[in-house]
Design a protein around this motif. Structure first.
Motif, PDB file in Angstrom:
ATOM      1  N   LEU A   8     -67.475-122.713   3.019  1.00  0.00           N
ATOM      2  CA  LEU A   8     -68.285-123.847   2.605  1.00  0.00           C
ATOM      3  C   LEU A   8     -67.462-125.117   2.475  1.00  0.00           C
ATOM      4  CD1 LEU A   8     -70.388-122.051  -0.139  1.00  0.00           C
ATOM      5  CD2 LEU A   8     -70.972-122.390   2.266  1.00  0.00           C
ATOM      6  N   SER A   9     -66.204-124.961   2.103  1.00  0.00           N
ATOM      7  CA  SER A   9     -65.294-126.094   1.978  1.00  0.00           C
ATOM      8  C   SER A   9     -63.879-125.547   2.095  1.00  0.00           C
ATOM      9  CB  SER A   9     -65.479-126.795   0.627  1.00  0.00           C
ATOM     10  OG  SER A   9     -64.560-127.851   0.467  1.00  0.00           O
ATOM     11  N   ARG A  10     -62.999-126.284   2.753  1.00  0.00           N
ATOM     12  CA  ARG A  10     -61.632-125.788   2.942  1.00  0.00           C
ATOM     13  C   ARG A  10     -60.994-125.481   1.585  1.00  0.00           C
ATOM     14  NH1 ARG A  10     -57.221-127.978   7.179  1.00  0.00           N
ATOM     15  NH2 ARG A  10     -59.053-127.586   8.473  1.00  0.00           N
ATOM     16  N   GLU A  11     -60.425-124.285   1.485  1.00  0.00           N
ATOM     17  CA  GLU A  11     -59.820-123.801   0.235  1.00  0.00           C
ATOM     18  C   GLU A  11     -60.795-123.982  -0.937  1.00  0.00           C
ATOM     19  OE1 GLU A  11     -56.018-125.988   0.259  1.00  0.00           O
ATOM     20  OE2 GLU A  11     -55.106-124.080   0.810  1.00  0.00           O
ATOM     21  N   GLY A  12     -62.015-123.541  -0.684  1.00  0.00           N
ATOM     22  CA  GLY A  12     -63.074-123.735  -1.663  1.00  0.00           C
ATOM     23  C   GLY A  12     -62.780-123.115  -3.012  1.00  0.00           C
ATOM     24  N   ILE A  51     -63.080-125.074  -6.629  1.00  0.00           N
ATOM     25  CA  ILE A  51     -63.901-124.655  -7.772  1.00  0.00           C
ATOM     26  C   ILE A  51     -63.035-124.490  -9.011  1.00  0.00           C
ATOM     27  CG2 ILE A  51     -65.438-122.877  -8.670  1.00  0.00           C
ATOM     28  CD1 ILE A  51     -66.209-122.200  -5.804  1.00  0.00           C
ATOM     29  N   ALA A  52     -61.873-123.854  -8.846  1.00  0.00           N
ATOM     30  CA  ALA A  52     -60.995-123.618  -9.988  1.00  0.00           C
ATOM     31  C   ALA A  52     -60.523-124.925 -10.598  1.00  0.00           C
ATOM     32  CB  ALA A  52     -59.794-122.770  -9.549  1.00  0.00           C
ATOM     33  N   ARG A  53     -60.196-125.901  -9.782  1.00  0.00           N
ATOM     34  CA  ARG A  53     -59.757-127.195 -10.292  1.00  0.00           C
ATOM     35  C   ARG A  53     -60.875-127.911 -11.038  1.00  0.00           C
ATOM     36  NH1 ARG A  53     -56.237-129.252  -5.012  1.00  0.00           N
ATOM     37  NH2 ARG A  53     -54.221-128.351  -5.665  1.00  0.00           N
ATOM     38  N   ALA A  54     -62.090-127.846 -10.499  1.00  0.00           N
ATOM     39  CA  ALA A  54     -63.221-128.475 -11.168  1.00  0.00           C
ATOM     40  C   ALA A  54     -63.486-127.826 -12.522  1.00  0.00           C
ATOM     41  CB  ALA A  54     -64.464-128.391 -10.283  1.00  0.00           C
ATOM     42  N   THR A 110     -73.161-124.085  -8.743  1.00  0.00           N
ATOM     43  CA  THR A 110     -71.892-124.730  -8.403  1.00  0.00           C
ATOM     44  C   THR A 110     -71.522-124.514  -6.935  1.00  0.00           C
ATOM     45  OG1 THR A 110     -70.852-122.788  -9.450  1.00  0.00           O
ATOM     46  CG2 THR A 110     -70.872-124.845 -10.699  1.00  0.00           C
ATOM     47  N   THR A 111     -72.022-123.444  -6.332  1.00  0.00           N
ATOM     48  CA  THR A 111     -71.779-123.226  -4.902  1.00  0.00           C
ATOM     49  C   THR A 111     -72.478-124.295  -4.075  1.00  0.00           C
ATOM     50  OG1 THR A 111     -71.535-120.841  -5.225  1.00  0.00           O
ATOM     51  CG2 THR A 111     -72.008-121.585  -3.001  1.00  0.00           C
ATOM     52  N   TYR A 112     -73.683-124.700  -4.469  1.00  0.00           N
ATOM     53  CA  TYR A 112     -74.337-125.820  -3.792  1.00  0.00           C
ATOM     54  C   TYR A 112     -73.460-127.067  -3.870  1.00  0.00           C
ATOM     55  CZ  TYR A 112     -78.733-123.131  -3.986  1.00  0.00           C
ATOM     56  OH  TYR A 112     -79.705-122.176  -3.851  1.00  0.00           O
ATOM     57  N   GLY A 113     -72.878-127.305  -5.036  1.00  0.00           N
ATOM     58  CA  GLY A 113     -72.005-128.460  -5.183  1.00  0.00           C
ATOM     59  C   GLY A 113     -70.809-128.381  -4.259  1.00  0.00           C
ATOM     60  N   LEU A 114     -70.214-127.189  -4.149  1.00  0.00           N
ATOM     61  CA  LEU A 114     -69.065-127.007  -3.257  1.00  0.00           C
ATOM     62  C   LEU A 114     -69.456-127.297  -1.817  1.00  0.00           C
ATOM     63  CD1 LEU A 114     -66.089-125.983  -2.970  1.00  0.00           C
ATOM     64  CD2 LEU A 114     -67.085-123.738  -2.455  1.00  0.00           C
ATOM     65  N   ALA A 115     -70.576-126.747  -1.372  1.00  0.00           N
ATOM     66  CA  ALA A 115     -71.016-126.952   0.013  1.00  0.00           C
ATOM     67  C   ALA A 115     -71.403-128.404   0.251  1.00  0.00           C
ATOM     68  CB  ALA A 115     -72.193-126.028   0.323  1.00  0.00           C
ATOM     69  N   ALA A 116     -71.897-129.074  -0.766  1.00  0.00           N
ATOM     70  CA  ALA A 116     -72.330-130.462  -0.620  1.00  0.00           C
ATOM     71  C   ALA A 116     -71.168-131.436  -0.603  1.00  0.00           C
ATOM     72  CB  ALA A 116     -73.295-130.834  -1.744  1.00  0.00           C
ATOM     73  N   GLY A 117     -70.113-131.145  -1.357  1.00  0.00           N
ATOM     74  CA  GLY A 117     -69.055-132.134  -1.462  1.00  0.00           C
ATOM     75  C   GLY A 117     -67.714-131.639  -1.934  1.00  0.00           C
ATOM     76  N   GLY A 118     -67.355-130.389  -1.664  1.00  0.00           N
ATOM     77  CA  GLY A 118     -66.056-129.890  -2.079  1.00  0.00           C
ATOM     78  C   GLY A 118     -65.870-129.954  -3.583  1.00  0.00           C
ATOM     79  N   GLN A 119     -64.656-130.257  -4.018  1.00  0.00           N
ATOM     80  CA  GLN A 119     -64.383-130.305  -5.457  1.00  0.00           C
ATOM     81  C   GLN A 119     -65.252-131.337  -6.152  1.00  0.00           C
ATOM     82  OE1 GLN A 119     -60.219-130.599  -6.564  1.00  0.00           O
ATOM     83  NE2 GLN A 119     -60.714-131.433  -8.571  1.00  0.00           N
TER      84      GLN A 119
END
Length: 391
Positions: free
Chosen positions: A95-99, A103-106, A345-354
């Protein structure tokens, strides 16, 4: 450059998780989005996970000073900035490079725990080193117990203090919405191959220059050349799961794991009580996001009876269908210690990464804050069932 590519005005202006979902649907290929969305068979449980919240209404108090509002919670002896954490979700690297790192950083920035999936595309050691924060580790009980022990040892050596055992996947559910996109094991059909071409941004972010990402924690389980998320890894993983999984195996894991142990997949009060007897520190009520047994109850359906049985003796968490801060507040009022977010939060990752994950967390936190104020309850720790009415 990559962050600017994703962190556009669409993500920053999203007002709800549903709006992030719409952005995600545009930005990733169909087969990725349907992997996130799909439930089992007729998806009755998938829809039940959302419908259950409409059956519970708020009964607010009035003339209460709510100038100051608090949503911080104690969870397993540590403080969390909000009554939710991010649960384990597979294939984030598609969904995002090194997703997983994003997520962990967010989560770390928000002061909430993050449960890293065993099937991440970044190694658990790298996620801990690069993200920091409070990271838990999820694991399946594979047929190869030596591999499970190895994952537990790696997690402990990396400084992870909480292990989450998923118990509702001894067999894979039938996920028709996902599998119809493939003409063979992880081989996209022509419709989806053409759809991938229509997403050059995704191709640049995910495939360029290294091709499809790999499962970074499963090399010793899958073997050389079998770890690509595009290859036969998923089917091999399914064969590696152990249908003989029982409470004896949980006792074995408890014996080798020195940290906190969470059992995920509990769906009745008797199993919740049994979890205490085998030494678990917490449970997650879960039907696996509606992706396993179709027709199953929602975790919210069984929450009151589980709380009545084990509250105060073990941490009670749950997941499934949480899209609004009001959903989280309802769960806490029914006695939950915390909620695990998955698709939100997966939608957020796919929509815009971190940046997208951060926006999803921000939306949920602001909604919880507003609901507490409108309920006439300044502290989430004071919530109880008197603020709710079954309708």
């Amino acid at each position: 450059m990559r962050r600017r590519l994703y962190a556009g005005r669409d993500v920053s202006r999203a007002q709800s998780i549903e709006e992030l979902r719409a952005i995600a649907r545009r930005r990733v290929p169909n087969f990725c989005f349907e992997y996130v969305e799909g439930g089992a068979e007729e998806e009755m449980t998938l829809h039940r996970n959302r419908d259950v919240f409409s059956e519970i209404a708020f009964q607010p108090r009035t003339l209460v000073d709510v100038t100051r509002r608090n949503q911080r919670r104690q969870l397993l002896g540590q403080e969390s900035a909000s009554p939710f954490l991010i649960g384990p979700t597979g294939f984030s690297g598609l969904l995002s490079r090194e997703g997983d790192v994003s997520i962990a950083r967010a989560a770390a920035a928000a002061g909430i725990p993050f449960v890293l999936t065993n099937v991440s595309t970044t190694s658990l050691e790298d996620v801990v080193r690069r993200a920091g924060g409070c990271i838990w580790m999820q694991v399946y009980m594979y047929r190869t117990r030596a591999f499970v022990e190895q994952i537990a040892r790696r997690a402990h050596e990396a400084g992870i203090g909480t292990l989450v055992l998923t118990t509702d996947s001894a067999l894979y559910g039938k996920r028709e919405w996902d599998t119809r996109n493939f003409s063979g094991p992880q081989n996209l059909n022509w419709r989806n191959k053409l759809d991938v071409i229509r997403h050059p941004r995704w191709i640049f972010d995910i495939l360029y220059p290294r091709g499809f990402p790999h499962f970074a924690n499963l090399g010793d389980l899958l073997g050389p050349g079998q770890t690509s998320v595009r290859g036969a890894a998923s089917s091999i993983l399914g064969q590696s799961l152990d249908p003989s999984l029982s409470w004896t195996d949980v006792e074995w894991l408890r014996g080798i794991w020195p940290g906190k142990l969470i059992i995920k997949g509990i769906m009745n009060a008797q199993d919740a009580a049994r979890a205490i007897s085998v030494g678990a520190d917490g449970i997650v009520l879960s039907n696996h996001g509606g992706r396993q047994l179709d027709g199953a109850l929602s975790a919210m359906d069984v929450l009151p009876e589980v709380v009545a049985e084990v509250k105060g003796r073990i941490a009670v968490m749950l997941d499934g269908g949480f899209r609004r801060g009001s959903d989280v507040v309802k769960a806490v009022a029914l006695g939950a210690d915390a909620v695990l977010l998955g698709r939100a939060t997966t939608y957020g990752l796919a929509a815009g990464g971190q940046a997208g994950v951060e926006r999803a967390i921000e939306i949920m936190r602001s909604e919880i804050d507003r609901v507490l104020g409108l309920l006439g309850c300044g502290d989430i720790g004071q919530l109880d069932q008197s603020y709710l009415r079954k309708v």
